[in-house]
Design an enzyme around this catalytic site. Structure first.
Site, PDB file in Angstrom:
ATOM      1  N   THR A  12       7.700 -10.195   3.862  1.00 54.53           N
ATOM      2  CA  THR A  12       6.834  -9.738   2.766  1.00 54.53           C
ATOM      3  C   THR A  12       7.077  -8.245   2.535  1.00 54.53           C
ATOM      4  O   THR A  12       7.271  -7.483   3.481  1.00 54.53           O
ATOM      5  CB  THR A  12       5.334  -9.999   3.061  1.00 54.53           C
ATOM      6  OG1 THR A  12       4.916  -9.194   4.162  1.00 54.53           O
ATOM      7  CG2 THR A  12       5.075 -11.468   3.354  1.00 54.53           C
ATOM      8  N   GLY A  13       7.089  -7.868   1.258  1.00 48.16           N
ATOM      9  CA  GLY A  13       7.330  -6.461   0.917  1.00 48.16           C
ATOM     10  C   GLY A  13       8.721  -6.020   1.304  1.00 48.16           C
ATOM     11  O   GLY A  13       8.891  -5.041   2.025  1.00 48.16           O
ATOM     12  N   GLY A  14       9.716  -6.742   0.787  1.00 49.28           N
ATOM     13  CA  GLY A  14      11.097  -6.459   1.208  1.00 49.28           C
ATOM     14  C   GLY A  14      11.900  -5.593   0.262  1.00 49.28           C
ATOM     15  O   GLY A  14      13.096  -5.436   0.456  1.00 49.28           O
ATOM     16  N   SER A  16      11.581  -2.347  -0.332  1.00 51.09           N
ATOM     17  CA  SER A  16      11.862  -0.960   0.056  1.00 51.09           C
ATOM     18  C   SER A  16      11.531  -0.728   1.524  1.00 51.09           C
ATOM     19  O   SER A  16      10.953  -1.592   2.191  1.00 51.09           O
ATOM     20  CB  SER A  16      11.138   0.037  -0.867  1.00 51.09           C
ATOM     21  OG  SER A  16       9.842   0.329  -0.432  1.00 51.09           O
ATOM     22  N   GLY A  17      11.938   0.435   2.033  1.00 50.91           N
ATOM     23  CA  GLY A  17      11.553   0.877   3.369  1.00 50.91           C
ATOM     24  C   GLY A  17      11.950  -0.070   4.495  1.00 50.91           C
ATOM     25  O   GLY A  17      13.067  -0.580   4.553  1.00 50.91           O
ATOM     26  N   ILE A  18      11.007  -0.300   5.394  1.00 50.95           N
ATOM     27  CA  ILE A  18      11.271  -1.077   6.608  1.00 50.95           C
ATOM     28  C   ILE A  18      11.587  -2.543   6.264  1.00 50.95           C
ATOM     29  O   ILE A  18      12.466  -3.157   6.881  1.00 50.95           O
ATOM     30  CB  ILE A  18      10.054  -0.976   7.569  1.00 50.95           C
ATOM     31  CG1 ILE A  18       9.885   0.482   8.034  1.00 50.95           C
ATOM     32  CG2 ILE A  18      10.220  -1.912   8.767  1.00 50.95           C
ATOM     33  CD1 ILE A  18       8.539   0.788   8.704  1.00 50.95           C
ATOM     34  N   GLY A  19      10.891  -3.099   5.288  1.00 52.74           N
ATOM     35  CA  GLY A  19      11.141  -4.494   4.901  1.00 52.74           C
ATOM     36  C   GLY A  19      12.554  -4.674   4.377  1.00 52.74           C
ATOM     37  O   GLY A  19      13.253  -5.633   4.725  1.00 52.74           O
ATOM     38  N   SER A 137       1.038  -0.321  12.987  1.00 53.29           N
ATOM     39  CA  SER A 137       1.261   1.137  12.984  1.00 53.29           C
ATOM     40  C   SER A 137       0.651   1.707  14.257  1.00 53.29           C
ATOM     41  O   SER A 137      -0.324   1.141  14.786  1.00 53.29           O
ATOM     42  CB  SER A 137       0.565   1.752  11.772  1.00 53.29           C
ATOM     43  OG  SER A 137       0.461   3.150  11.924  1.00 53.29           O
ATOM     44  N   TYR A 150      -6.982   2.814   6.649  1.00 50.68           N
ATOM     45  CA  TYR A 150      -5.632   2.372   7.035  1.00 50.68           C
ATOM     46  C   TYR A 150      -5.615   1.976   8.513  1.00 50.68           C
ATOM     47  O   TYR A 150      -5.123   0.903   8.884  1.00 50.68           O
ATOM     48  CB  TYR A 150      -4.629   3.496   6.760  1.00 50.68           C
ATOM     49  CG  TYR A 150      -3.192   3.166   7.110  1.00 50.68           C
ATOM     50  CD1 TYR A 150      -2.461   2.262   6.337  1.00 50.68           C
ATOM     51  CD2 TYR A 150      -2.564   3.749   8.212  1.00 50.68           C
ATOM     52  CE1 TYR A 150      -1.142   1.961   6.659  1.00 50.68           C
ATOM     53  CE2 TYR A 150      -1.249   3.455   8.533  1.00 50.68           C
ATOM     54  CZ  TYR A 150      -0.539   2.553   7.753  1.00 50.68           C
ATOM     55  OH  TYR A 150       0.762   2.248   8.065  1.00 50.68           O
TER      56      TYR A 150
HETATM   57  N1  LIG Z   1       6.665   4.554   6.946  1.00 47.39           N
HETATM   58  C1  LIG Z   1       5.867   4.771   7.965  1.00 47.39           C
HETATM   59  O1  LIG Z   1       5.765   5.918   8.458  1.00 47.39           O
HETATM   60  C2  LIG Z   1       5.097   3.643   8.587  1.00 47.39           C
HETATM   61  C3  LIG Z   1       4.531   3.853   9.851  1.00 47.39           C
HETATM   62  C4  LIG Z   1       3.821   2.822  10.436  1.00 47.39           C
HETATM   63  C5  LIG Z   1       3.670   1.621   9.789  1.00 47.39           C
HETATM   64  N2  LIG Z   1       4.217   1.440   8.556  1.00 47.39           N
HETATM   65  C6  LIG Z   1       4.018   0.138   7.925  1.00 47.39           C
HETATM   66  O2  LIG Z   1       5.295  -0.385   7.597  1.00 47.39           O
HETATM   67  C7  LIG Z   1       5.139  -1.346   6.535  1.00 47.39           C
HETATM   68  C8  LIG Z   1       6.237  -1.091   5.515  1.00 47.39           C
HETATM   69  O3  LIG Z   1       6.008   0.161   4.921  1.00 47.39           O
HETATM   70  P1  LIG Z   1       7.173   1.205   4.568  1.00 47.39           P
HETATM   71  O4  LIG Z   1       6.889   2.437   5.305  1.00 47.39           O
HETATM   72  O5  LIG Z   1       8.471   0.537   4.675  1.00 47.39           O
HETATM   73  O6  LIG Z   1       6.790   1.533   3.053  1.00 47.39           O
HETATM   74  P2  LIG Z   1       7.390   1.009   1.675  1.00 47.39           P
HETATM   75  O7  LIG Z   1       8.792   1.462   1.533  1.00 47.39           O
HETATM   76  O8  LIG Z   1       6.413   1.387   0.635  1.00 47.39           O
HETATM   77  O9  LIG Z   1       7.417  -0.553   1.885  1.00 47.39           O
HETATM   78  C9  LIG Z   1       6.279  -1.338   1.736  1.00 47.39           C
HETATM   79  C10 LIG Z   1       6.693  -2.608   1.076  1.00 47.39           C
HETATM   80  O10 LIG Z   1       5.542  -3.443   0.933  1.00 47.39           O
HETATM   81  C11 LIG Z   1       5.430  -3.756  -0.449  1.00 47.39           C
HETATM   82  N3  LIG Z   1       4.047  -3.999  -0.812  1.00 47.39           N
HETATM   83  C12 LIG Z   1       2.997  -3.158  -0.750  1.00 47.39           C
HETATM   84  N4  LIG Z   1       1.902  -3.771  -1.214  1.00 47.39           N
HETATM   85  C13 LIG Z   1       2.288  -5.009  -1.591  1.00 47.39           C
HETATM   86  C14 LIG Z   1       1.613  -6.109  -2.161  1.00 47.39           C
HETATM   87  N5  LIG Z   1       0.303  -6.065  -2.441  1.00 47.39           N
HETATM   88  N6  LIG Z   1       2.311  -7.227  -2.424  1.00 47.39           N
HETATM   89  C15 LIG Z   1       3.635  -7.298  -2.157  1.00 47.39           C
HETATM   90  N7  LIG Z   1       4.321  -6.294  -1.633  1.00 47.39           N
HETATM   91  C16 LIG Z   1       3.651  -5.162  -1.357  1.00 47.39           C
HETATM   92  C17 LIG Z   1       6.006  -2.560  -1.159  1.00 47.39           C
HETATM   93  O11 LIG Z   1       6.264  -2.860  -2.499  1.00 47.39           O
HETATM   94  P3  LIG Z   1       6.031  -1.741  -3.666  1.00 47.39           P
HETATM   95  O12 LIG Z   1       7.381  -1.112  -3.836  1.00 47.39           O
HETATM   96  O13 LIG Z   1       5.567  -2.544  -4.816  1.00 47.39           O
HETATM   97  O14 LIG Z   1       4.999  -0.768  -3.150  1.00 47.39           O
HETATM   98  C18 LIG Z   1       7.237  -2.339  -0.319  1.00 47.39           C
HETATM   99  O15 LIG Z   1       8.239  -3.290  -0.616  1.00 47.39           O
HETATM  100  C19 LIG Z   1       3.726  -1.187   6.013  1.00 47.39           C
HETATM  101  O16 LIG Z   1       2.920  -2.235   6.493  1.00 47.39           O
HETATM  102  C20 LIG Z   1       3.286   0.144   6.609  1.00 47.39           C
HETATM  103  O17 LIG Z   1       1.904   0.211   6.789  1.00 47.39           O
HETATM  104  C21 LIG Z   1       4.939   2.424   7.951  1.00 47.39           C
END
Ligand SMILES: NC(=O)c1ccc[n+]([C@@H]2O[C@H](COP(=O)([O-])OP(=O)(O)OC[C@H]3O[C@@H](n4cnc5c(N)ncnc54)[C@H](OP(=O)(O)O)[C@@H]3O)[C@@H](O)[C@H]2O)c1
Length: 251
Positions: A12-14, A16-19, A137, A150
């Site tokens: 899910t949420g693939g 950008s970023g980690i996904g 997190s 959060y």
């Molecule tokens: N980066 C950090 O420092 C960090 C640290 C700890 C944990 N995390 C966790 O890691 C996970 C991934 O985050 P990321 O840092 O990789 O950020 P990200 O690049 O924003 O990736 C998040 C992904 O989830 C998608 N998403 C968000 N809300 C959604 C929804 N309602 N329905 C479907 N897709 C949705 C985003 O799509 P959109 O492009 O539409 O937003 C994006 O593809 C999150 O759960 C975050 O809390 C991140």
């Protein structure tokens, strides 16, 4: 390089970023991968960039109806899956007094309620011997001022993972939790925090390892947990955070 050969994964949420990084790693290791996202254009771009055995489905993971439709699509297209990576999430920052019901609901609906029902809807499709990985997190374990909702959403996710690991053990489905520290993704900008307000250099100073993480580093841990190499690991939580969670007694 074929640790995930013959496995089908939903992330899910693939887009950008980690996904996204995990989708790339899963594909490189031989899996078939479906990513979800809520923005069709962003998802299409990710699919084009990833290539390989990639599929996508537009779903807002904060909407229970969408996770139900996702499950129907996955059942019709694949029948069963082996790996569910619950990654979609949003960050939000406000002091306790400034949290509104609407801002509370937005974060909880995606990070906790959405994650909960995504698992519930997809669970009947997960093969025996399959695995669920919840992306949480280090905030789940910490008390960071300004991150109250959060952090609570992620703490709830960790609790869900622990309980599920016990409930699903009899079906031989492993459930694990990954707690990253700061990782270089667009999540903070999406939360309305300008890049210059929290620079990577500033964040890096708080980390014993002296730098923030890269999404590919998280992806490698997720791929390991998704593989049969992790066959004895369930109910575990992994901090992957450059050492930020270790508090020195002195210094
Ligand atoms: N980066 C950090 O420092 C960090 C640290 C700890 C944990 N995390 C966790 O890691 C996970 C991934 O985050 P990321 O840092 O990789 O950020 P990200 O690049 O924003 O990736 C998040 C992904 O989830 C998608 N998403 C968000 N809300 C959604 C929804 N309602 N329905 C479907 N897709 C949705 C985003 O799509 P959109 O492009 O539409 O937003 C994006 O593809 C999150 O759960 C975050 O809390 C991140």
């Amino acid at each position: 390089m074929d640790q995930l050969q013959n496995k089908t994964a939903v992330i899910t949420g693939g887009n950008s970023g980690i996904g996204y990084a995990t989708a790339a790693d899963f594909l490189a290791k031989g899996a078939k991968v479906l990513i979800t996202g809520r923005k069709p254009e962003a998802v299409q771009q990710a699919v084009a960039a990833l290539g390989g055995e990639i599929d996508s489905f537009i779903a807002d993971q904060g909407k229970i109806n969408d996770s139900q439709k996702l499950a129907e699509y996955v059942r019709d297209r694949y029948g069963k899956i082996d790996i569910l990576f619950v990654n979609a999430g949003v960050a939000a920052f406000a002091s306790f007094a400034d949290v509104t019901e609407a801002s509370f609901d937005t974060v909880m609906d995606i990070n906790l309620k959405g994650a909960f029902f995504t698992v519930q809807h997809l669970l009947p499709l997960i093969n025996e011997g399959g695995t669920i990985i919840l992306l949480s997190s280090v905030n789940a374990l910490a008390g960071m001022p300004g991150a109250v909702v959060y952090s609570a959403s992620k703490a709830g996710l960790n609790s869900l993972g622990r309980t599920l690991s016990r409930e699903l053990a009899s079906r031989k489905i492993r459930v694990n939790i990954v707690n990253p520290g700061p990782v270089a993704t667009p999540i903070l900008e999406k939360a309305g925090i300008p890049k210059e307000a929290i620079s990577e250099e500033q964040l890096a100073k708080a980390l014993p390892i002296g730098r923030i993480g890269q999404p590919e580093e998280i992806a490698k841990l997720v791929s390991f947990l998704a593989s049969d190499d992790a066959s004895f690991i369930t109910g575990a939580e992994y901090n992957i955070d450059g050492g930020i969670s270790v508090h020195p007694l002195i210094g």
